[in-house]
Enzyme design. Structure first.
Site, PDB file in Angstrom:
ATOM      1  CB  ILE A 152      -0.961  -0.008   1.195  1.00 43.14           C
ATOM      2  CG1 ILE A 152      -1.915  -1.207   1.092  1.00 43.14           C
ATOM      3  CG2 ILE A 152      -1.753   1.293   1.262  1.00 43.14           C
ATOM      4  CD1 ILE A 152      -2.805  -1.413   2.303  1.00 43.14           C
ATOM      5  CB  ALA A 232      -1.950   1.637   8.406  1.00 45.56           C
ATOM      6  CD  GLU A 262     -11.608   0.099  13.684  1.00 45.33           C
ATOM      7  OE1 GLU A 262     -12.176  -0.823  13.046  1.00 45.33           O
ATOM      8  OE2 GLU A 262     -10.682   0.766  13.212  1.00 45.33           O
ATOM      9  CG  HIS A 280     -11.564   0.060   9.550  1.00 46.83           C
ATOM     10  ND1 HIS A 280     -11.093  -0.720  10.579  1.00 46.83           N
ATOM     11  CD2 HIS A 280     -10.817  -0.287   8.466  1.00 46.83           C
ATOM     12  CE1 HIS A 280     -10.113  -1.495  10.140  1.00 46.83           C
ATOM     13  NE2 HIS A 280      -9.941  -1.251   8.855  1.00 46.83           N
ATOM     14  CB  ALA A 283     -10.665  -2.376   2.704  1.00 46.53           C
TER      15      ALA A 283
END
Length: 526
Positions: A152, A232, A262, A280, A283
């Site tokens: 990444i 990340a 989370e 989050h 992705a």
């Protein structure tokens, strides 16, 4: 018996289809509690999770039949990899499925912070027109510090270069050659690097070294107005002190997508409008979700089929170029290992694997693992996978040696295995890359082994094959394909015969009696 796969979190339909098309029974059971998962897992051969399901030691110890755990995503913080390794269970992930999405989200957070996009959007929705309030900064010719230059981080570097940014970075595992290719000037000291950056982004794993890696000392050394981004892992920035420096104006803005705990509904950053916070979602693109589902399903299927899983986290990593070269031979090596175990009847003490032709000098570690799996799966009651095959081999006292030679005896490539003096070799043929035996016990052959085979070794004489055919015909056993190899100097022949039908002890006894001075007869099931 049909193998069963348990999926505990949402997976792309295309991924589920991969597994079902291969004949596996797939159960999707969302939101299982810890106790429910422990109760359910004994029935399954494979488990696929995302980030919410906790696969701890209790789950793994209850998993009597589990062979592989697939994480549809990058990290495996929620899986006890050590416990899985102890049980010979493969743990794999889909490390490349979301890298483009994560890199793009990183740039999105940088731009949102630099141009105050969220604040301007909120102002417009409140019915205001405040152009002067939202003066931002360009990315052009600003210095971006990238901490972590893996997949990444490397994509972020490529995209930031397109904006005309100056790139510096920190990654103790990045080679100078890769850094040069990315256009990044490497530093080996975090404290020396942070004062140089106008923007900082982190792409590091969650480890003891990286948690809290940035705190008051690092923030104090940074440029006034620096922008920090994290898509990340939560906790790399010390959030409490980050909020203090944000309030003081030392840090100009932050873009955060990940959090220590989370879901994160409150934090010291929530009160700042120059803290761009997302839940989050780096992705969370349709493309990434599809890739994660399909890739994970393919790797889980490979594990269930006994093949090497290239993204297995609890075995030596297999680079893509190595997998392309030697990966197709893994099933063939497992087949040869099983054949050797059945011919010898004992676990060997010495094993030599030789690659030839185009495979010469290739990394053969996965071929050794595949061969050991074939040998040990047949002879040992212990669960054997490529993850633990090496340690089990050492436990049994098997010494392994490897060799490469240029000459493949007329073939493009071959792999041969010798176990305590018993030899077998194969090549791959056709578009399907099917295994064909090219040598067994020193006899030259060219035949594709089937599920059931009879192997005869005798002093060559007329009428032997006819006798074999008569005995098998009377027993209702069909010969599908056959190959004869000879050793003229020894006047011996070896017959490799693929058969269909019930080959029981009575049939084997009739063959031994009917052939008289038969040297060897093996019934091989693959």
């Amino acid at each position: 018996m049909t193998k069963k796969v348990l999926v505990t979190e949402k997976l792309a339909d295309a991924g589920l289809a991969v597994l079902r098309d291969k004949g596996y029974e797939v159960d999707v059971r969302l939101e299982l509690g810890p106790e429910e998962l422990v109760a359910a897992i004994p029935a399954y051969d494979a488990l696929i999770v995302r980030s919410a399901t906790k696969v701890d030691r209790a789950v793994i110890e209850a998993a009597e039949n589990l062979r592989i755990i697939g994480r549809a995503g990058v990290g495996v913080d929620n899986v006890d990899v050590e416990a899985a390794t102890e049980r010979g269970i493969i743990v794999c992930n889909a490390p490349t499925s979301n890298i483009v999405s994560a890199a793009e989200h990183t740039l999105g957070l940088m731009l949102a912070c630099a141009r105050k996009v969220p604040q301007a959007n909120a102002s417009m929705h409140a019915g205001k027109w405040e152009r002067s309030r939202f003066t931002g900064v360009e990315l052009y010719e600003k210095t971006l510090a990238i901490f972590g230059l893996g997949r990444i981080g490397g994509l972020v570097a490529e995209r930031a270069r397109a904006f005309g940014m100056k790139l510096v970075g920190y990654d103790p595992y990045c080679s100078p050659e890769r850094a040069e290719q990315l256009g990044v000037t490497l530093y080996d000291d975090v404290d020396a690097l942070v004062p140089l950056a106008d923007f900082i982004t982190v792409h590091l794993p969650k480890t003891k070294e990286t948690i809290g890696m940035f705190g008051p000392d690092q923030y104090a050394r940074m440029k006034d107005g620096v922008v920090l981004v994290n898509a990340a892992r939560g906790g790399i920035y010390n959030v409490d002190s980050l909020a203090d420096f944000l309030a003081a104006g030392k840090i100009g803005a932050v873009g955060i997508d990940v959090y220590e705990s989370e879901p994160c509904l409150t934090s010291p950053l929530h009160e700042f409008d120059n803290a761009v916070l997302t839940p989050h979602i780096a992705a969370s693109t349709r493309e990434a979700q599809l890739r994660a589902g399909v890739q994970t399903a393919e790797y889980v299927a490979a594990g269930l089929e006994g093949s090497i899983v290239p993204t297995a986290l609890n075995m030596a990593p297999v680079p893509p170029e190595v997998m392309d070269a030697v990966g197709p031979y893994v099933p063939a090596c497992q087949m040869m290992g099983s054949m050797l175990a059945q011919i010898d009847g004992e676990i060997p003490q010495f094993l030599k694997l030789t690659t030839a032709g185009t495979l010469a000098n290739a990394d053969v570690s996965i071929l050794v693992a595949g061969t050991l799996k074939g040998i040990l799966s047949y002879k040992s009651s212990t669960t054997v996978t490529p993850v633990n095959a090496d340690s089990i081999a050492k436990r049994h006292g098997i010494k392994v040696d490897t060799l490469s030679v240029a000459d493949a005896d007329g073939y493009a490539s071959t792999v041969s295995v010798v176990a305590d003096g018993t030899e077998v070799a194969c090549t791959l043929a056709g578009e399907a890359q099917a295994a064909r035996l090219v040598s067994l016990l020193g006899y030259k052959l060219d035949i594709a082994p089937a599920g059931q085979s009879l192997v005869f070794e005798y002093v060559d004489a007329p009428g032997r094959v006819g006798t074999i055919g008569t005995i098998l015909g009377e027993a209702g056993i069909n010969i599908t394909t056959m190959q004869i190899g000879t050793k003229p100097a020894e006047q011996c022949a070896l017959v490799y015969m693929n058969v269909e039908g019930d080959v029981d002890d009575a049939v084997l006894a009739s063959l031994r009696a009917g052939l008289g001075d038969l040297k060897n007869l093996w019934y091989v099931k693959l």
